[in-house]
Design a protein around this motif. Structure first.
Motif, PDB file in Angstrom:
ATOM      1  N   ALA A   6       0.886  -1.415   0.116  1.00 25.72           N
ATOM      2  CA  ALA A   6      -0.079   0.179  -0.225  1.00 25.72           C
ATOM      3  C   ALA A   6       0.832   1.354   0.046  1.00 25.72           C
ATOM      4  O   ALA A   6       0.741   2.181  -0.734  1.00 25.72           O
ATOM      5  CB  ALA A   6      -0.869   0.169   1.195  1.00 25.72           C
ATOM      6  N   ALA A   7       1.843   1.190   0.776  1.00 23.12           N
ATOM      7  CA  ALA A   7       2.823   2.380   0.720  1.00 23.12           C
ATOM      8  C   ALA A   7       3.504   2.549  -0.563  1.00 23.12           C
ATOM      9  O   ALA A   7       3.798   3.648  -0.917  1.00 23.12           O
ATOM     10  CB  ALA A   7       3.886   2.280   1.946  1.00 23.12           C
ATOM     11  N   ASP A   8       3.955   1.374  -1.060  1.00 24.96           N
ATOM     12  CA  ASP A   8       4.563   1.480  -2.356  1.00 24.96           C
ATOM     13  C   ASP A   8       3.557   2.039  -3.422  1.00 24.96           C
ATOM     14  O   ASP A   8       3.900   2.646  -4.417  1.00 24.96           O
ATOM     15  CB  ASP A   8       5.019   0.234  -2.789  1.00 24.96           C
ATOM     16  N   ARG A   9       2.391   1.602  -3.404  1.00 26.90           N
ATOM     17  CA  ARG A   9       1.227   2.175  -4.292  1.00 26.90           C
ATOM     18  C   ARG A   9       1.242   3.673  -4.181  1.00 26.90           C
ATOM     19  O   ARG A   9       1.177   4.491  -5.328  1.00 26.90           O
ATOM     20  CB  ARG A   9       0.030   1.772  -4.145  1.00 26.90           C
ATOM     21  N   VAL A  10       1.401   4.172  -3.140  1.00 28.77           N
ATOM     22  CA  VAL A  10       1.214   5.728  -2.570  1.00 28.77           C
ATOM     23  C   VAL A  10       2.409   6.419  -3.469  1.00 28.77           C
ATOM     24  O   VAL A  10       2.203   7.474  -4.108  1.00 28.77           O
ATOM     25  CB  VAL A  10       0.901   6.012  -1.346  1.00 28.77           C
ATOM     26  N   ARG A  11       3.611   5.693  -3.117  1.00 26.20           N
ATOM     27  CA  ARG A  11       4.929   6.444  -3.598  1.00 26.20           C
ATOM     28  C   ARG A  11       5.012   6.352  -4.881  1.00 26.20           C
ATOM     29  O   ARG A  11       5.267   7.323  -5.621  1.00 26.20           O
ATOM     30  CB  ARG A  11       6.048   5.665  -2.763  1.00 26.20           C
ATOM     31  N   LEU A  12       4.536   5.169  -5.701  1.00 27.14           N
ATOM     32  CA  LEU A  12       4.351   5.402  -7.236  1.00 27.14           C
ATOM     33  C   LEU A  12       3.502   6.415  -7.634  1.00 27.14           C
ATOM     34  O   LEU A  12       3.555   7.005  -8.568  1.00 27.14           O
ATOM     35  CB  LEU A  12       3.891   3.777  -7.674  1.00 27.14           C
ATOM     36  N   GLY A  13       2.418   6.475  -7.120  1.00 28.13           N
ATOM     37  CA  GLY A  13       1.164   7.511  -7.532  1.00 28.13           C
ATOM     38  C   GLY A  13       2.019   8.718  -7.430  1.00 28.13           C
ATOM     39  O   GLY A  13       1.816   9.542  -8.396  1.00 28.13           O
ATOM     40  N   ASP A  14       2.547   9.116  -6.205  1.00 26.45           N
ATOM     41  CA  ASP A  14       3.102  10.526  -6.002  1.00 26.45           C
ATOM     42  C   ASP A  14       4.201  10.628  -7.146  1.00 26.45           C
ATOM     43  O   ASP A  14       4.304  11.906  -7.494  1.00 26.45           O
ATOM     44  CB  ASP A  14       3.903  10.458  -4.696  1.00 26.45           C
ATOM     45  N   LEU A  15       5.044   9.707  -7.471  1.00 24.56           N
ATOM     46  CA  LEU A  15       6.129   9.933  -8.338  1.00 24.56           C
ATOM     47  C   LEU A  15       5.488  10.025  -9.831  1.00 24.56           C
ATOM     48  O   LEU A  15       5.947  10.964 -10.415  1.00 24.56           O
ATOM     49  CB  LEU A  15       6.920   8.576  -8.340  1.00 24.56           C
ATOM     50  N   PHE A  16       4.575   9.273 -10.136  1.00 27.29           N
ATOM     51  CA  PHE A  16       4.250   9.477 -11.608  1.00 27.29           C
ATOM     52  C   PHE A  16       3.417  10.928 -11.788  1.00 27.29           C
ATOM     53  O   PHE A  16       3.290  11.500 -12.846  1.00 27.29           O
ATOM     54  CB  PHE A  16       3.145   8.484 -11.753  1.00 27.29           C
ATOM     55  N   LEU A  17       2.751  11.151 -10.658  1.00 23.79           N
ATOM     56  CA  LEU A  17       1.823  12.614 -10.765  1.00 23.79           C
ATOM     57  C   LEU A  17       2.990  13.531 -10.725  1.00 23.79           C
ATOM     58  O   LEU A  17       2.713  14.650 -11.760  1.00 23.79           O
ATOM     59  CB  LEU A  17       0.999  12.759  -9.740  1.00 23.79           C
TER      60      LEU A  17
END
Length: 145
Positions: A126-137
Motif C-alpha cells: 500500500a505504501a509502495d502504491r502511494v509512492r508510485l502514485g506520487d512519483l508518476f503525478l
C-alpha cells in the motif's frame, strides 16, 4: 525537456526527448504489460523476482513513457498500469491471493503466513502504491511545465 525527480526508488535526471531512451522505455513497459496481461495478476501480491527486469528499471521506464506521453487519457492508463508495480514486492515467495477462490484461499494463506507478516506485506504494498502514485503525478506535473 529535462526532468529530475528524487524519490524512494531512484533519482531520475534525463532528457526524455532522446529517441533511443524513449524506445527502450517503451519496450520495457510493453514487456511488463504483456506479462501482467498474460499472468492475470488481479488481486495478488507477487514476488518481484517474477518481473522481467528489475523493479527500479520498470519504474524508471514508466516515468520516461509517462513524461513523453501528451495525451491525457493515455497518461492516465500508463499511470494506472504503473501502479500495479506495487503488487510486486521483494521476498514474498509464493503468490499471495487476496481474493478467495483463486487457487489458494485467504484463510489458508493466513495459516501459512503469520498474520503479522501478511500485514507487513500488505502495508508495504500500500505504501509502495502511494509512492508510485506520487512519483508518476510529479512526472506529469513536471512534464507539463
Amino acid at each position: 525537456m529535462g526532468l529530475i525527480i528524487e524519490g524512494d526508488y531512484h533519482r531520475i535526471g534525463r532528457d526524455y526527448d532522446e529517441p533511443d531512451e524513449l524506445g527502450q522505455a517503451n519496450a520495457v513497459v510493453d514487456e511488463y504489460l504483456h506479462l501482467v496481461k498474460e499472468s492475470d495478476i488481479g488481486r495478488q501480491l507477487i514476488d518481484e523476482i517474477e518481473l522481467p527486469v528489475r523493479k527500479r528499471l520498470l519504474v524508471k521506464a514508466f516515468c520516461t513513457v509517462i513524461a513523453a506521453e501528451h495525451r491525457p487519457d493515455m497518461r492516465a492508463l500508463l499511470i494506472r498500469a504503473g501502479l500495479t508495480l506495487a503488487q510486486y514486492q521483494s521476498g514474498i515467495g509464493a503468490r499471495i491471493f487476496l481474493k478467495p477462490g483463486h487457487g489458494t484461499s485467504t484463510s489458508h494463506q493466513r495459516s501459512r503466513l503469520s498474520a503479522h507478516r501478511l500485514e507487513a506485506i500488505l502495508f508495504t504494498a500500500a505504501a509502495d502504491r502511494v509512492r508510485l502514485g506520487d512519483l508518476f503525478l510529479a512526472v506529469v506535473k513536471r512534464s507539463l511545465h
